[in-house]
Design an enzyme around this catalytic site. Structure first.
Site, PDB file in Angstrom:
ATOM      1  CD  GLU A 110       2.475  -4.488   9.060  1.00  0.00           C
ATOM      2  OE1 GLU A 110       3.559  -4.895   9.506  1.00  0.00           O
ATOM      3  OE2 GLU A 110       2.246  -4.388   7.840  1.00  0.00           O
ATOM      4  CD1 TRP A 160       0.903  -0.478   3.011  1.00  0.00           C
ATOM      5  CD2 TRP A 160      -0.450   1.222   3.532  1.00  0.00           C
ATOM      6  NE1 TRP A 160       1.301   0.005   4.239  1.00  0.00           N
ATOM      7  CE2 TRP A 160       0.485   1.055   4.588  1.00  0.00           C
ATOM      8  CE3 TRP A 160      -1.408   2.227   3.645  1.00  0.00           C
ATOM      9  CZ2 TRP A 160       0.499   1.860   5.733  1.00  0.00           C
ATOM     10  CZ3 TRP A 160      -1.391   3.029   4.789  1.00  0.00           C
ATOM     11  CH2 TRP A 160      -0.443   2.845   5.806  1.00  0.00           C
TER      12      TRP A 160
HETATM   13  C1  BGC Z   1       4.972  -1.614   7.431  1.00  0.00           C
HETATM   14  C2  BGC Z   1       3.947  -1.643   6.314  1.00  0.00           C
HETATM   15  C3  BGC Z   1       4.642  -1.371   4.990  1.00  0.00           C
HETATM   16  C4  BGC Z   1       5.789  -2.335   4.782  1.00  0.00           C
HETATM   17  C5  BGC Z   1       6.562  -2.022   3.518  1.00  0.00           C
HETATM   18  C6  BGC Z   1       6.071  -2.606   7.131  1.00  0.00           C
HETATM   19  O1  BGC Z   1       7.041  -2.538   8.127  1.00  0.00           O
HETATM   20  O2  BGC Z   1       4.392  -1.920   8.668  1.00  0.00           O
HETATM   21  O3  BGC Z   1       2.961  -0.678   6.539  1.00  0.00           O
HETATM   22  O4  BGC Z   1       3.743  -1.477   3.957  1.00  0.00           O
HETATM   23  O5  BGC Z   1       6.665  -2.261   5.875  1.00  0.00           O
HETATM   24  O6  BGC Z   1       7.126  -0.759   3.570  1.00  0.00           O
END
Ligand code: BGC
Length: 781
Positions: A488, A361
């Site tokens: 997350e 995203w």
């Molecule tokens: C983040 C995500 C992101 C991904 C790639 C992860 O550490 O929590 O939101 O899309 O890294 O950058």
């Protein structure tokens, strides 16, 4: 982390004046060149020493097993990984009888300059061989913005103090030896020598290799041609074998004399075309590059960038480091997206193999907003790529028992590659992020063809998912349960506010666009009832508020959870996901990255000023920024609610993420979203830019340390320049018919003849909210 001062702070370039082998991998990412189609890491010309050799072609990947300890329905079975394609950067040098290798002999001087206006990487060094023979090497490298298949190098060697015999080997090397892949041996095996040879050729100064990936079946061709100049040229020869094509030149140089080699490289790949077809493709690209010539390529590169900078430059007075960093950021974001043309824009661009070369995203939420206002054509292309992956996204929705499309959390070709459901597919918000990018692009360009041919389909299929994923409860409220928002550290939660607000906008936008395009809507099977159901769901969307605390809940019951034991967490235990079990993070109040705070930016219409201030303070105390995507979002809301100094600190963190390697992983590639976030933080944070129903609103304010901020945005075929200085904002229209904008809620019309000047209200100083202990961003100055 990069702690030494080898990178000078200059407005238009990044200059390295000493070679530090300990940070060589980081420098390879910082000095990477790309146009979004071809990417070359900033490896030294001679190939070694290196941290990670890297030559990438957007979309070229190999399939690899996705191993699970316990099987489960709907888990993707196959992953995708970007692969290192034939290395066309290599120019090896033998000085008398010793290889030019900086680990031996003596490096007398070294400089590399990434020139952001010329779009080239220049290198100059003086080296004495172990036998004491000194040469000066100069090289200039580019990956062409104007000829997307082409990259080129001009390489010069000068004899300094004695007559030398030089042997120069210019190569194309496939399946080059990479540092070992740590982790699952099955994955490592799948990625070892991923290219099967199909054809090789060397004729005169021309070289070509054609390979095919073993599992993904992609055909990759690389070709090179050379022009060599030296007063005492002794011989040239060329040879090729399965994984190597090489031109060898020998010459003798007396002190002060030099030899020059110009190398043009062309790349092509296809999952469908035959060997003769890709051969023809790279030969043709090379013919085009040769006819332009080295000087022509340089001139085109500069002209392309001149045009870009005239639309996109951000000027920062009062902080030279941020000035350099924002231009570095704009340059790399442009490199990632300029010519990706219906392919994904990976989280690392084409600067490294981090995240397996996947797109997330990050693209729609961070990268596309910047590009929408500075290089809008590339945004249409990126969204057409999403549209081209709709068959896979529809299939994924079917597999999961849903309607519409489920876009992948991480992917190269459109198939879901996330092997971890809670911080993967369950982050369904990517659907709404894509919809948001579609709406923004249409609002900023009025691109009618795109709206009809791409916008309708993307908005309809994303909206369908929300209607099928959510449900109306017995009070009629609409809920979307069991999803993961941007944070997350909270997974599979109910009614994540960010997801619900973004889904609400997605549902409304789908209903609106199908009203405007009844024919396209009918072709997609949308009837009045379906559109009405979208509106109903949007109107009834649930957002939880904790009335006792007076704040929005990031998701249902979030504020009831126990707060993470921040005081008992040591600094070396961050990032938390590497030191604590996920289940423990999931059941506590601890936020990995801006989630509700991001919602307040993306859906700023859904919150009052007071709510924004209270929510910001509450979530500041819980947010640990274990993702590089957080600081820029916090900067925007900190600025909006009046914490300018804090916003400035967050700008610093976002801007220096890679130049200082703040997260210790720049070696794997640049954080393209964080780089784009630097622009967002300045333009939406200190410039206060919001796009409300197609009208640009500004609420500028500067932190004490910044004397001036100026930026341009391109909107509706106009170019608007905003300059903030001395408590005044000046809006000037550089091109196009008069434009209505808002300054602190007041409507103004800006025309080419009459720039508008308005005063900037003073921001009262407020007590700053607290971050978790030890997680405060570094104070700037
Ligand atoms: C983040 C995500 C992101 C991904 C790639 C992860 O550490 O929590 O939101 O899309 O890294 O950058």
């Amino acid at each position: 982390m990069i702690t030494h001062d080898a990178y000078a702070v200059e407005p238009w370039c990044v200059r390295e004046t000493e070679l530090h082998l300990d940070v060589l991998p980081q420098s390879e990412s910082l000095f990477a060149l790309s146009n979004g189609h071809v990417g070359w890491r900033g490896n030294l010309d001679e190939g070694e020493p290196h941290g990670l050799p890297g030559s990438y072609l957007n979309g070229v990947h190999e399939l690899r097993p996705l191993p699970y300890a316990e099987a489960g329905y709907g888990y993707p079975e196959s992953g995708q990984t970007v692969i290192d394609v034939s290395n066309g950067k290599l120019i090896r040098l033998l000085v008398n009888d010793e290889p030019f290798d900086l680990r031996y002999g003596q490096l007398l001087s070294h400089e590399r300059v990434l020139d952001l206006r010329a779009g080239v990487l220049q290198r100059t060094c003086e080296w004495s061989s172990p036998a004491g023979c000194t040469v000066r090497v100069r090289s200039t490298r580019l990956v062409s913005f104007t000829q997307r298949a082409v990259a080129a190098i001009a390489y010069e060697v000068e004899a300094v103090d004695s007559t030398v015999q030089l042997v120069v080997q210019s190569e194309l090397v496939a399946n080059e030896q990479l540092p070992p892949v740590v982790g699952d041996p099955r994955v490592a095996a799948a990625l070892e020598s991923p290219l099967d040879p199909e054809e090789h050729a060397a004729q005169g100064s021309r070289l070509r290799l054609v390979h095919r990936t073993r599992r993904s079946g992609l055909r990759v061709a690389a070709a090179a041609d050379h022009v060599v100049r030296a007063s005492d040229l002794r011989s040239t020869s060329s040879e090729s074998s399965d994984d190597l094509a090489r031109l060898t030149v020998t010459c003798v140089l007396r002190p002060g004399e030099s030899m020059r080699l110009e190398k043009m490289v062309a790349y092509g790949w296809s999952g469908a075309r035959s060997v003769p077809a890709v051969r023809g493709q790279v030969d043709a690209a090379l013919a085009g590059a040769r006819s332009t010539g080295w000087d022509g390529l340089l001139a085109q590169q500069r002209a392309y960038l001149e045009d870009f900078w005239s639309r996109a430059d951000v000027e920062v007075e009062g902080d030279a480091e941020i000035q350099q960093a924002v231009r570095f950021a704009l340059f790399h974001v442009l490199q990632a997206g300029a010519r990706s043309e219906r392919r994904a824009i990976p989280a690392k661009g084409l600067t490294g193999s981090g995240y397996d070369g996947h797109s997330f995203w990050d693209t729609e939420t961070f990268v596309l907003p910047l590009l929408t206002y500075t290089a809008p054509d590339s945004v249409a292309e990126a969204l057409r790529w999403r549209q081209s992956t709709l068959p896979a996204a529809r299939e994924r929705a079917r597999q999961l028992g849903h309607q519409g499309a489920v876009f992948p959390w991480r992917t190269i070709d459109g198939a879901e590659c996330s092997a971890y459901w809670p911080a993967g597919t369950a982050a369904f918000h990517v659907n709404a992020d894509i919809a948001d990018a579609v709406v923004r692009y249409i609002a900023c360009t009025s691109d009618a063809d795109f709206e009809r041919d791409t916008g309708v389909e993307l908005l309809v299929e994303t909206a369908r998912l929300w209607r099928s994923l959510g449900h109306h409860d017995h009070h009629g409220r609409f809920h979307i349960d069991g999803v993961t928002g941007p944070d997350e550290y909270s997974a599979l939660s109910d009614d994540n506010a960010y997801t619900n607000l973004m889904a609400q906008a997605n549902l409304r936008a789908a209903a609106d666009i199908t009203e405007r395009h009844p024919e396209q809507a009918a072709a997609l099977g949308v009837d009045d009832e379906e559109a009405a159901a979208w509106r109903d769901a949007a109107e009834a969307m649930t957002i939880h508020i904790d009335h006792n605390l007076g704040v929005h809940a990031q998701s249902a019951a979030f504020t009831m959870h126990q707060v993470w034991d921040f005081a008992g967490t040591r600094p070396d235990q961050y990032p938390l996901m590497l030191n604590f079990p996920y289940f423990d993070l999931y059941r506590r109040q601890v936020v990995k990255q801006a989630d509700l705070v991001l919602a307040m930016f993306m859906r700023d219409d859904a919150f009052t000023e007071e709510e924004k201030a209270r929510n910001f303070a509450y979530y500041e105390a819980l947010t640990v920024r274990d993702s590089s995507l957080s600081a820029c979002c916090q900067a925007v809301i900190a600025a909006e609610v009046g914490h300018l100094r804090l916003a400035y600190d967050y700008v610093g963190e976002s801007a220096l993420m890679d130049l200082k390697d703040l997260e210790n992983n720049t070696r794997d590639g640049l954080h393209i979203a964080s780089l784009a976030g630097t622009w967002i933080a300045l333009v939406a944070g200190f410039g206060g830019l919001r796009n409300r129903a197609g009208v640009l609103h500004f609420a500028p304010k500067l932190p004490e340390k910044l004397a001036r901020l100026a930026f341009s945005v391109q909107v509706l075929r106009r170019r608007l320049r905003v300059e903030i200085q001395d408590s005044e904002a000046t809006y000037s229209l550089l091109a196009g018919s008069p434009l209505e904008i808002c300054h602190y809620g007041q409507r103004l019309t800006v025309s080419e003849k009459s720039p508008q000047r308005r005063s900037v209200p003073e921001v009262p100083s407020l007590p700053e909210p607290q971050q978790p202990p030890g997680r405060r961003p570094t104070r700037r100055h």
